[in-house]
Design a protein around this motif. Structure first.
Motif, PDB file in Angstrom:
ATOM      1  N   THR A 197      -3.940   3.425   5.656  1.00 38.96           N
ATOM      2  CA  THR A 197      -3.273   4.534   4.975  1.00 38.96           C
ATOM      3  C   THR A 197      -2.334   5.186   5.984  1.00 38.96           C
ATOM      4  O   THR A 197      -2.538   5.058   7.202  1.00 38.96           O
ATOM      5  CB  THR A 197      -4.279   5.576   4.456  1.00 38.96           C
ATOM      6  N   SER A 198      -1.363   5.881   5.493  1.00 42.48           N
ATOM      7  CA  SER A 198      -0.396   6.491   6.411  1.00 42.48           C
ATOM      8  C   SER A 198      -1.074   7.515   7.315  1.00 42.48           C
ATOM      9  O   SER A 198      -0.722   7.645   8.492  1.00 42.48           O
ATOM     10  CB  SER A 198       0.739   7.143   5.622  1.00 42.48           C
ATOM     11  N   GLU A 199      -2.080   8.227   6.782  1.00 41.78           N
ATOM     12  CA  GLU A 199      -2.752   9.248   7.577  1.00 41.78           C
ATOM     13  C   GLU A 199      -3.558   8.637   8.718  1.00 41.78           C
ATOM     14  O   GLU A 199      -3.556   9.148   9.852  1.00 41.78           O
ATOM     15  CB  GLU A 199      -3.679  10.088   6.688  1.00 41.78           C
ATOM     16  N   ARG A 244      -9.882   1.221  -2.749  1.00 46.39           N
ATOM     17  CA  ARG A 244      -9.580  -0.157  -2.346  1.00 46.39           C
ATOM     18  C   ARG A 244     -10.771  -0.802  -1.618  1.00 46.39           C
ATOM     19  O   ARG A 244     -11.078  -1.976  -1.834  1.00 46.39           O
ATOM     20  CB  ARG A 244      -8.344  -0.170  -1.446  1.00 46.39           C
ATOM     21  N   ASP A 270      -8.475   6.211   0.616  1.00 38.51           N
ATOM     22  CA  ASP A 270      -7.255   6.176  -0.178  1.00 38.51           C
ATOM     23  C   ASP A 270      -7.312   7.245  -1.272  1.00 38.51           C
ATOM     24  O   ASP A 270      -8.224   8.076  -1.321  1.00 38.51           O
ATOM     25  CB  ASP A 270      -7.003   4.778  -0.744  1.00 38.51           C
ATOM     26  N   GLN A 271      -6.344   7.233  -2.168  1.00 44.10           N
ATOM     27  CA  GLN A 271      -6.219   8.291  -3.168  1.00 44.10           C
ATOM     28  C   GLN A 271      -7.383   8.323  -4.153  1.00 44.10           C
ATOM     29  O   GLN A 271      -7.676   9.358  -4.762  1.00 44.10           O
ATOM     30  CB  GLN A 271      -4.899   8.140  -3.935  1.00 44.10           C
ATOM     31  N   LEU A 309       0.820  -1.214   0.000  1.00 41.55           N
ATOM     32  CA  LEU A 309       0.000   0.000   0.000  1.00 41.55           C
ATOM     33  C   LEU A 309       0.854   1.264   0.000  1.00 41.55           C
ATOM     34  O   LEU A 309       0.511   2.247  -0.651  1.00 41.55           O
ATOM     35  CB  LEU A 309      -0.934  -0.013   1.209  1.00 41.55           C
ATOM     36  N   PHE A 310       1.920   1.268   0.746  1.00 39.65           N
ATOM     37  CA  PHE A 310       2.845   2.406   0.798  1.00 39.65           C
ATOM     38  C   PHE A 310       4.084   1.978   1.570  1.00 39.65           C
ATOM     39  O   PHE A 310       4.081   0.940   2.237  1.00 39.65           O
ATOM     40  CB  PHE A 310       2.205   3.640   1.452  1.00 39.65           C
ATOM     41  N   GLU A 319      -7.461  -4.313   7.469  1.00 39.70           N
ATOM     42  CA  GLU A 319      -8.435  -4.160   6.392  1.00 39.70           C
ATOM     43  C   GLU A 319      -9.179  -5.481   6.208  1.00 39.70           C
ATOM     44  O   GLU A 319      -8.614  -6.557   6.385  1.00 39.70           O
ATOM     45  CB  GLU A 319      -7.750  -3.741   5.091  1.00 39.70           C
ATOM     46  N   GLY A 346      -9.578  10.399   0.552  1.00 38.77           N
ATOM     47  CA  GLY A 346      -8.192  10.762   0.830  1.00 38.77           C
ATOM     48  C   GLY A 346      -7.605  11.615  -0.276  1.00 38.77           C
ATOM     49  O   GLY A 346      -7.021  12.682  -0.033  1.00 38.77           O
TER      50      GLY A 346
END
Length: 616
Positions: free
Chosen positions: A293-295, A165, A209-210, A76-77, A343, A214
């Motif tokens: 997510t990182s956030e 996602r 997410d993006q 994911l990151f 998740e 997000g």
């Protein structure tokens, strides 16, 4: 006056995807107890994981390491190179060359912009005190998470078109549940009216997410444009919308309730009460949450809620340079330091008892009721409160009332919320212990599935449901093995059996399970679910032995279809259902009269009575 008996909501199918793998075929459950499975069952689950991850089935260690709670694997990151912007201010005049196209609109009045020999470039002089945001990277304080099996990308299994996602996981999970049912949806669609179908699904944190909210919120700060999809696909109820539009083609009741970490049980209650009342005959209920997510990790870490690397090293007595055991990051009822984010997308098909018998559906269990209570007055919105006493006690009382004292006292177990935080281990153990004592339970078995898969927020209680169905099927209740056999000193367990090892109780030995969930803000929910053998006994008393015998005959073909569907998935053909733009009902295909509405041949009868006649 006699009251018409409530219809019994039966669980007839399960499906989904989470850190333990695919839910259908009981594979996710079997991954949690794989060390005690027979070799054939273990190999089937390893094969399922191999199909998901692309790792060879012969590499057992790699397959197992690609599942459950583990160190963030970079899918994911990169948790060690998370981008953020550092705020700074210039201390003197500065010059720079910019492309003319890069100039902001409007140009700040304090900037001096002059042309250069290259017409495409300009020289910019910025004054002292100019605020700047400069990209930098940092390492997250938390590296443990319950991720989908490494190598699985659900968005690549169908034409996802930049879906968030969580929605890609929804398509996979809902499709998995439907294909495992053994009854073709088109058959059900002809047996029930459109308004007798319900879909309750969503997320508690929306799509972050993006490709969802997000990206919507970050676009301007990243110098990007908002896309046309980020806002609409970010809604929290979008999993239900996707199921209706692209999986079922349903015209029925739809929506989601949001109750933080108890959200699945909130949705389950809608489905259960719809079926009990007769409003709904078949329901698809579940949740999909993709919060890694990182956030989100940084947010929960700032709250002190997550098991950080530093805290895990302290628990294990490790030096700063050493890596903790990420697999054991979540330690419910043991010495612990926070929960582990996960998740998951889990879905269940429920039917009323008459419809299930009519079509020969598999009987995985039944849901007698779901109880929800708030906490009342609180000091902190995130701290637990009094409401969970009510939900657990009410759920236990219902189980006792249906199956008797002996079933509750000797043949039931609890799926605890069990987050792995120091606060939860005390407060939840007190509640369960007090309820056990009140109901005469001496040694109430307690499991905590988050110790394997982490905390999937909205889907957390759905993870518990899947584990429960597996425990009934195989007679083994998963133990809380991440705590190494040692309970924390402040846990209350005088009347509890907090399972530190798997409980091999035997098939048919457990009649009843309570699913317990607690959420931020005082969202408490507990469900009373009844094992399949007890459910069949109830159906026999209600409908007669002949009706059960007829069901068994019909179930033979259903079982054959289930086996065929499982074989297809085990062969690697696991394409989700995604019917984009198919079967759209045009206005000319709709006709309306005073008595009914017909939509492309599907008839919906309009209400003909006055429910408030006594008031008129």
């Amino acid at each position: 006056m006699s009251r018409h008996p409530l219809r019994l909501p039966l669980i007839v199918a399960q499906g989904g995807i989470g850190p333990a793998g695919r839910t259908s075929g009981f594979h996710a459950y079997r991954r949690m107890v794989i060390e005690i499975l027979e070799s054939g069952e273990a190999m089937a689950t390893l094969n399922s994981l191999s199909r998901l991850t692309g790792i060879a089935v012969e590499d057992r260690a790699a397959l197992l390491n690609a599942t459950l709670i583990r160190k963030l694997d970079g899918t994911l990151f990169d948790a060690d190179a998370v981008t953020r912007h550092k705020a700074m201010t210039t201390k003197g005049r500065s010059e720079m060359l910019l492309s003319r196209k890069q100039l902001p609109t409007p140009v700040p009045t304090s900037w001096q912009v002059t042309a250069t020999e290259d017409k495409a470039l300009v020289k910019v002089v910025i004054p002292e005190g100019q605020p700047l945001l400069v990209p930098e990277s940092f390492s997250l304080p938390v590296h443990a998470a319950g991720q989908l099996p490494t190598g699985l990308h659900p968005e690549k299994l169908y034409a996802s078109r930049n879906h968030p996602r969580g929605l890609a996981m929804t398509i996979y999970g809902a499709s998995d549940a439907l294909s495992s049912m053994g009854v073709d949806w088109n058959v059900l669609d002809k047996l029930v009216s459109p308004e007798q179908v319900s879909v309750y699904a969503g997320s508690s944190m929306s799509q972050l997410d993006q490709n969802g909210n997000g990206g919507l919120m970050q676009a301007r700060l990243k110098g990007k444009r908002v896309t046309s999809k980020q806002l609409p696909l970010g809604f929290a109820e979008m999993p239900a919308d996707f199921i209706n539009a692209y999986v079922l083609g349903s015209l029925g009741t739809t929506g989601t309730s949001m109750g933080a970490c108890a959200t699945f049980l909130y949705n389950l209650r809608h489905a259960v009460e719809d079926i009990q009342s007769g409003r709904t005959r078949v329901a698809l209920v579940g949740n999909s949450e993709a919060p890694i997510t990182s956030e989100v990790i940084e947010g929960y870490a700032t709250m002190g809620a997550l098991a950080s690397d530093k805290a895990l090293r302290a628990l294990e007595g490790l030096a700063d340079s050493q890596e903790p055991d990420y697999r054991r990051a979540c330690r419910p009822f043991g010495e612990n330091c926070g929960f582990t984010l996960a998740e998951s997308a889990q879905f269940f098909v429920l039917m009323d008892d008459e419809l299930a018998l009519e079509v020969g559906a598999e009987i995985l269990g039944s849901v007698a009721g779901v109880f929800i209570n708030a906490d009342g007055p609180k000091k902190s919105i995130s701290s637990p409160g009094a409401g969970n006493y009510l939900t657990v006690a009410r759920a236990a009382a219902l189980g006792r009332n249906i199956l008797g004292d002996e079933a509750l006292q000797q043949r039931s177990f609890v799926q605890a919320h069990g987050t792995g935080t120091a606060q939860n281990r005390v407060t939840e153990s007190v509640i369960l212990n007090d309820v056990a004592e009140a109901f005469g339970i001496d040694n109430w078995a307690v499991s905590a599935v988050k110790s394997y898969v982490g905390h999937s927020l909205a889907a957390a209680a759905a993870d518990q449901m899947a584990s429960t169905l597996g425990a009934w099927k195989y007679g083994v209740v998963p133990g809380i093995k991440s705590i190494g056999g040692v309970l924390a000193d402040d846990v209350h367990n005088q009347n509890l059996n907090l399972l530190t090892e798997h409980l091999e109780a035997g098939v048919g030995s457990m009649d009843l399970t309570l699913l317990n969930a607690k959420g931020f803000g005082g969202n408490n929910a507990t469900a009373t679910v009844i094992a399949p053998h007890k459910t069949r006994e109830m159906l026999s008393r209600r409908h007669g032995k002949d009706a059960l015998a007829a069901w068994e005959r019909r179930n033979e073909s259903v079982s054959a279809q289930q086996e065929e569907a499982e074989a297809v998935k085990q062969a690697g053909n696991d394409e989700p259902v995604y019917n984009f733009g198919e079967g759209v009902i045009a206005p000319e295909e709709i006709s309306i009269s005073k008595e009914k509405v017909i939509l492309n041949g599907k008839e919906v009868v309009l209400p003909a009575d006055n429910p408030f006649e006594s008031y008129c």
